[in-house]
Design a protein around this motif. Sequence first.
Motif, short mmCIF file in Angstrom:
data_model
loop_
_atom_site.label_atom_id
_atom_site.label_comp_id
_atom_site.label_asym_id
_atom_site.label_seq_id
_atom_site.Cartn_x
_atom_site.Cartn_y
_atom_site.Cartn_z
N GLY A 130 57.48 54.00 63.76
CA GLY A 130 56.96 55.19 63.10
C GLY A 130 56.54 56.20 64.15
N ARG A 131 55.50 56.97 63.86
CA ARG A 131 54.96 57.94 64.80
C ARG A 131 54.42 57.17 66.01
NH1 ARG A 131 49.86 59.66 65.53
NH2 ARG A 131 49.15 58.66 63.61
N GLU A 132 54.97 57.45 67.20
CA GLU A 132 54.59 56.68 68.39
C GLU A 132 53.12 56.91 68.76
OE1 GLU A 132 58.31 55.32 70.88
OE2 GLU A 132 57.31 57.07 71.72
N ARG A 133 52.45 55.78 69.06
CA ARG A 133 51.04 55.85 69.45
C ARG A 133 50.53 54.47 69.83
NH1 ARG A 133 51.84 55.70 64.04
NH2 ARG A 133 50.44 54.51 62.71
N CYS A 135 47.20 52.24 68.97
CA CYS A 135 46.05 52.16 68.07
C CYS A 135 44.97 51.35 68.77
CB CYS A 135 46.44 51.53 66.75
SG CYS A 135 47.69 52.49 65.86
N ALA A 143 58.93 54.48 68.20
CA ALA A 143 60.09 55.06 67.52
C ALA A 143 61.24 54.07 67.71
CB ALA A 143 60.44 56.41 68.15
N ASP A 164 57.05 52.73 54.89
CA ASP A 164 55.62 52.85 54.62
C ASP A 164 55.22 52.31 53.24
OD1 ASP A 164 54.94 53.98 57.08
OD2 ASP A 164 55.12 56.04 56.33
N ARG A 179 61.07 59.91 58.63
CA ARG A 179 59.76 60.05 59.27
C ARG A 179 58.79 59.10 58.55
NH1 ARG A 179 59.12 64.78 61.80
NH2 ARG A 179 57.15 65.05 62.88
N GLU A 181 55.07 56.49 59.09
CA GLU A 181 53.83 56.35 59.85
C GLU A 181 53.69 54.95 60.45
OE1 GLU A 181 50.27 57.92 61.38
OE2 GLU A 181 52.00 58.89 60.51
N TYR A 182 53.86 53.92 59.61
CA TYR A 182 53.66 52.54 60.08
C TYR A 182 54.58 51.60 59.32
CZ TYR A 182 51.28 48.25 61.50
OH TYR A 182 51.00 47.01 62.02
#
Length: 191
Positions: A130-133, A135, A143, A164, A179, A181-182
């Motif tokens: 999802g949106r790279e990050r 946590c 991605a 999602d 697109r 999120e998780y």
Amino acid sequence: MPTTPFDPHYFYQGNWLARRLAEAEPRQHVDIGSSVLMVGVLSAHVPTIFVDYRPLVVQQSGLNCVAADINHLPFADRSVSSLSCLHVIEHVGLGRYGDPIDPKGARRAAEELQRVVGEGGTLYISTPIGRERVCFNAHRVFAPATILAMFSQLKLTRFSYVSDDGSLHDDVSPAQVPRIEYGCGFFEFRK
């Protein structure tokens, strides 16, 4: 009537791997750090070596448990023909499970997994997509293109994902992932 609750990432990834192994019929399978419940079930159908940083202490026919670090696997180069690592690499290097802090931990793990896969061997990976990050110290989200780049020594042969909303999208192209999120991506690679 209420429905039975479940975690779509873990339900579908175990289901996905079991079906892939039933199709491939490996003589032996190696798993690195995935769900112990899933590994226990898999070992009833294929002899399994389970490797984890925190050793699993059980006695079960068809299951051999080994304590080792994903960044220092106890296998020779190109020696494993069937290998899985489900919902693991996103944690490597974040210290959540007692491992040392290493911002490049996931990439180092990817290199090590590729090192041990034998010629013609298969690697099954799942990880949040999802949106790279990052946590905090819990996990990373990648991605799909990042995972493909991390495993560039291998060829993607199949891809599925959980979106999602918890739906499984089986045997699609990573380019088809909208697109999200998780979600959770299931990558089957071949060397």
